[in-house]
Motif scaffolding. Structure first.
Motif, PDB file in Angstrom:
ATOM      1  N   UNK A   1       0.304 -35.621 -52.064  1.00 48.12           N
ATOM      2  CA  UNK A   1      -0.395 -36.039 -50.838  1.00 48.12           C
ATOM      3  C   UNK A   1      -0.899 -34.793 -50.115  1.00 48.12           C
ATOM      4  N   UNK A   2      -1.955 -34.935 -49.310  1.00 50.87           N
ATOM      5  CA  UNK A   2      -2.484 -33.769 -48.579  1.00 50.87           C
ATOM      6  C   UNK A   2      -1.400 -33.087 -47.743  1.00 50.87           C
ATOM      7  N   UNK A   3      -1.486 -31.779 -47.654  1.00 50.01           N
ATOM      8  CA  UNK A   3      -0.496 -31.004 -46.892  1.00 50.01           C
ATOM      9  C   UNK A   3      -0.735 -31.154 -45.395  1.00 50.01           C
ATOM     10  N   UNK A   4       0.338 -31.071 -44.637  1.00 49.00           N
ATOM     11  CA  UNK A   4       0.215 -31.039 -43.177  1.00 49.00           C
ATOM     12  C   UNK A   4      -0.296 -29.659 -42.758  1.00 49.00           C
ATOM     13  N   UNK A   5      -0.950 -29.613 -41.600  1.00 48.73           N
ATOM     14  CA  UNK A   5      -1.482 -28.340 -41.108  1.00 48.73           C
ATOM     15  C   UNK A   5      -0.386 -27.292 -40.992  1.00 48.73           C
TER      16      UNK A   5
END
Length: 420
Positions: free
Chosen positions: A123-127
């Motif tokens: 899943x996309x990484x958090x900032x």
């Protein structure tokens, strides 16, 4: 499985086109897993960065040409892929985590059963996971001081000035990576002993606060090995503890504009000290150990130094010497080991402040004390004038263990006076 580190993806086709990689990594989050919704899909290595949080995926099974792990103990490694022809260069990773991650990638490459692999969802990484850790924060007003948010754990330099702090925030004391802490221009009255838990702290600035003391607990903490710069100027400190000179890594010490009536007794133990300022205090004289310093810059301007008179000694000599005095002198002179397990603690404290006679012998509570003039250029290359008259001399205490030692000194002093 996930790994935070710096990553540079280098195409092996670039040199053929006359191009080169940038040569530096980008903060990234690596994930090893399968794509969401595809339980039977292959295992992928996904690289997410701040510019591309959605990430780039690389198939792993039968797709790794080689692992380069020579510098894995330094947090560095490279995974060379067959298709596309790229090298995934990893750096600044936790060595233990990197080894575990590479082992998982190796197993996935070899076709190990997916159920046996420590996979994560791709899943996309958090900032916060791909941003470069914040190492510096400067706060210069009360309204900017964080009340509800935490300080970044990665801070190495924190300045919180003009915030009207009455005490040191406990959240600051949890920042274990701090190297520089600036709490100048506040209202702090007391320092917690837990500052000593900041094991990497090199600079501590407490200029312009309401401090009345510097605790002995701090002097006996890990600050002994780390603290190099200490600014206690413009406070209300009257004296520093005996243990202060255990901060032996100090290079720069500022004590200006306090109410000091004396400097630490064992100043000579500060072998690394190069810059000392104690201007505008209430010092009548300097400790005898002051002679052992080797400074680059010294400022003692504005202290009410007394006029020394070696002909008016302070005689504390007891003849004959007490048994306690004889035993104490022998312990120091012959360097006999002692500790609180062998002697009562008050005797250990007395031995710690034993005076040294001009002959090199020790004396405890039986001595003759005088003050003599010392040119400060003997201990410092650059000296700020002591007064408005252009003077660079100050009174320093001398101790004598016997009448014989004092008589020899007096003969030399009178002879010197007669020659002049």
């Amino acid at each position: 499985m996930r790994l935070q580190c710096e990553v540079e993806v280098l195409s092996r086709l670039l040199p053929a086109c006359g191009l080169k990689g940038r040569g530096r990594g980008t903060r990234a989050l690596l994930s090893l897993g399968r794509q969401p919704g595809r339980e039977r899909g292959g295992v992928y290595l996904m690289v997410c960065t701040a510019r591309d949080r959605a990430g780039v995926r690389y198939q792993v099974r039968d797709n790794v040409e080689r692992f380069f792990t020579r510098f894995v103990e330094e947090g560095k490694a490279t995974v060379r892929l067959k298709e596309p022809a790229v090298d995934v260069c990893l750096s600044k990773a936790n060595a233990s985590n990197l080894k575990t991650f590479l082992s998982a990638v190796r197993l996935a490459h070899q076709g190990t059963d997916v159920a046996a692999l420590p996979l994560s969802a791709l899943v996309p990484a958090k900032t916060s996971e791909v941003e470069k850790p914040k190492t510096k924060m400067i706060i210069t007003s009360k309204r900017d001081y964080p009340l509800t948010k935490s300080f970044p754990y990665s801070l190495e330099h924190l300045q919180a000035s003009y915030c009207r702090l009455a005490r040191i925030d406990t959240r600051v004391l949890c920042l274990k990576k701090l190297r520089k802490l600036d709490l100048s221009h506040n209202h702090i009255k007391q320092l917690p002993a837990t500052i000593g838990d900041l094991v990497f702290l090199q600079e501590l600035n407490l200029h312009d606060n309401h401090l009345e003391s510097f605790s002995s607990a701090l002097c006996c903490s890990t600050l002994q090995k780390s603290l190099q710069c200490l600014d206690l100027s413009q406070n209300r400190i009257k004296a520093l503890p005996i243990q202060f000179c255990q901060l032996r890594e100090l290079v720069n010490l500022k004590l200006d504009d306090n109410e000091l009536i004396r400097l630490p007794f064992k100043m000579g133990q500060l072998h690394h000290l190069r810059f000392l300022s104690a201007a505008r205090n209430k010092l009548p004289f300097l400790p005898s150990d002051f002679r052992k310093l080797c400074l680059e810059n010294l400022d003692l301007f504005g202290n009410p130094f007394e006029q020394p008179n070696p002909l008016l000694p302070n005689i504390q000599l007891k003849i004959p010497l007490t048994l306690l005095e004889c035993a104490a002198r022998a312990t120091v002179n012959y360097r006999i080991p002692y500790c609180s397990q062998l002697l009562p603690s008050h005797l250990c404290e007395d031995l710690e402040v034993a005076k040294t006679c001009q002959c090199g012998s020790a004396c405890l509570s039986s001595f003759i004390q005088v003050t003599v003039t010392m040119n400060l250029h003997h201990v410092a290359h650059t000296v700020v004038l002591v007064d408005n008259m252009g003077g660079t001399e100050a009174p320093v205490i001398c101790y004598f263990c016997s009448l014989g030692c004092y008589s020899q000194f007096l003969d030399r002093y009178l002879q010197s006076s007669a020659d002049h």
